[in-house]
Design a protein around this motif. Structure first.
Motif, PDB file in Angstrom:
ATOM      1  N   ARG A 138      55.639  60.373 -35.080  1.00 14.38           N
ATOM      2  CA  ARG A 138      56.720  59.881 -35.892  1.00 14.38           C
ATOM      3  C   ARG A 138      56.347  58.319 -35.900  1.00 14.38           C
TER       4      ARG A 138
ATOM      5  N   GLU B 199      58.556  54.715 -36.966  1.00 12.32           N
ATOM      6  CA  GLU B 199      59.694  54.150 -36.686  1.00 12.32           C
ATOM      7  C   GLU B 199      59.631  52.752 -37.301  1.00 12.32           C
TER       8      GLU B 199
ATOM      9  N   ALA C 152      57.618  64.934 -31.117  1.00  9.20           N
ATOM     10  CA  ALA C 152      56.647  64.242 -31.418  1.00  9.20           C
ATOM     11  C   ALA C 152      55.478  64.125 -30.470  1.00  9.20           C
TER      12      ALA C 152
ATOM     13  N   VAL D  55      54.975  58.545 -31.303  1.00  9.24           N
ATOM     14  CA  VAL D  55      55.596  57.418 -31.895  1.00  9.24           C
ATOM     15  C   VAL D  55      54.766  56.117 -32.016  1.00  9.24           C
TER      16      VAL D  55
ATOM     17  N   THR E 284      57.628  59.295 -26.206  1.00  9.41           N
ATOM     18  CA  THR E 284      58.621  58.879 -27.411  1.00  9.41           C
ATOM     19  C   THR E 284      59.628  58.033 -26.877  1.00  9.41           C
TER      20      THR E 284
END
Length: 319
Positions: free
Chosen positions: A32, A34, A189, A192, A219
């Protein structure tokens, strides 16, 4: 796949959007990304997918079969939905018959089969997004890159995409994704990474996270990554209330989910379960089995919605 010292800027003298990015994307992992709007998330995903070339540094090991879903699907193309998918399937190296069969199957899977002969320019935003997702999945890519791919999809299609992501990872593919909903694939995930100030870094480990090894990153405070050794649950353990010490001295994970259907056979790790409000269920499983449990829940029909993934609180055993 590896990014080493990668930077990206637009123009010879333009400002750097990303600098000194070091990132590993191993096969069989869900990653992931972000960051705030405008931080460079989409630029990073375009570099990973090979849509953009780096201005500095090296990218090595990208799988030859890579698929990408952009944030905005270019709907004004001179194709019907099925013709577009057939064309992309041929680009991916599929035979015409196989490409046509996969195109039809993925359109049906996402609830867009009735629009197979509709020109792309006439599709609604949601249906166009279903076509965009289908084109990426129909060739079984070894690397799948999703930039806000869930945006515009209805609830059933979002759940189907969750399932498809789980299937790709379980089959040994790598998936890198961005989504504005922090609950998207929560707890699933393997890593991250946060994009900020032109840099990319693994997200900080929370105090209650369970870490699994030197090359993986938790994460966040509510997350658990698996890979720790823990004893299997005793056969037949299916009680409605569970404590982590049910499984012995190894760490355990609590997965809270709703909306799915329990399989006829045992779930991975034989988790204990506790029924909660609103039809939710909390599964407590040894940490070594939590990844397999999450994949089972996400790829079931209908798929479970994962609300939380937490380390199980250790309590002393009552005699």
């Amino acid at each position: 796949m590896n990014l080493s010292g990668v930077g990206r800027r637009y123009g010879l003298t333009g400002p750097w959007v990303l600098r000194d990015v070091d990132l590993d994307v191993p096969a069989g992992t869900l990653v992931r990304v972000e960051g705030a709007n405008g931080s460079g998330k989409s630029t990073l995903l375009r570099l990973v997918a090979g849509i953009d070339a780096p201005s500095a540094g090296r990218i090595t090991g990208r799988p030859p079969r890579t698929a990408y879903v952009p944030e905005r699907f270019p709907a004004a193309l001179p194709f019907t939905a099925s013709a577009y998918l057939l064309h992309l399937g041929r680009v991916h190296g599929l035979g015409r018959r196989e490409a046509a069969a996969r195109a039809a199957a993925w359109l049906e899977r996402f609830g867009a089969g009735a629009h197979a002969r509709t020109p792309l320019a006439e599709l609604s935003k949601g249906t166009g997004q279903k076509v965009a997702v289908a084109q990426a999945l129909m060739a079984d890519p070894d690397l799948l890159v999703l930039d806000e791919a869930w945006t515009g999809l209805d609830a059933a299609a979002r759940a189907e995409l969750d399932r498809a992501v789980g299937e790709r990872v379980a089959a040994g593919g790598a998936v890198v994704f961005v989504d504005h909903d922090p609950r998207r694939l929560a707890g699933a995930a393997d890593a991250v990474h946060a994009v900020s100030g032109g840099r990319v870094a693994p997200r900080a480990t929370g105090p209650d996270s369970v870490l699994v090894g030197p090359d993986t990153f938790p994460t966040g405070p509510d997350s658990v990554l698996v890979g720790l050794t823990a004893p299997d649950a005793p056969d037949g353990l299916t009680g409605h209330t569970a404590r982590s010490d049910t499984y012995g001295s190894g760490p355990s994970v609590r997965v809270t989910a709703s909306g799915g259907r329990l399989p006829d056979g045992p779930l991975p790790g034989r988790p204990a379960r506790e029924d909660g409000p609103g039809g939710s269920v909390t599964f407590t499983v040894p940490a070594a089995h939590s990844d397999a449990l999450l994949r089972e829940l996400l790829t079931s029909t209908p798929a479970w919605h994962i609300h939380r993934v937490d380390p199980a609180t250790t309590t002393s055993r009552t005699p």
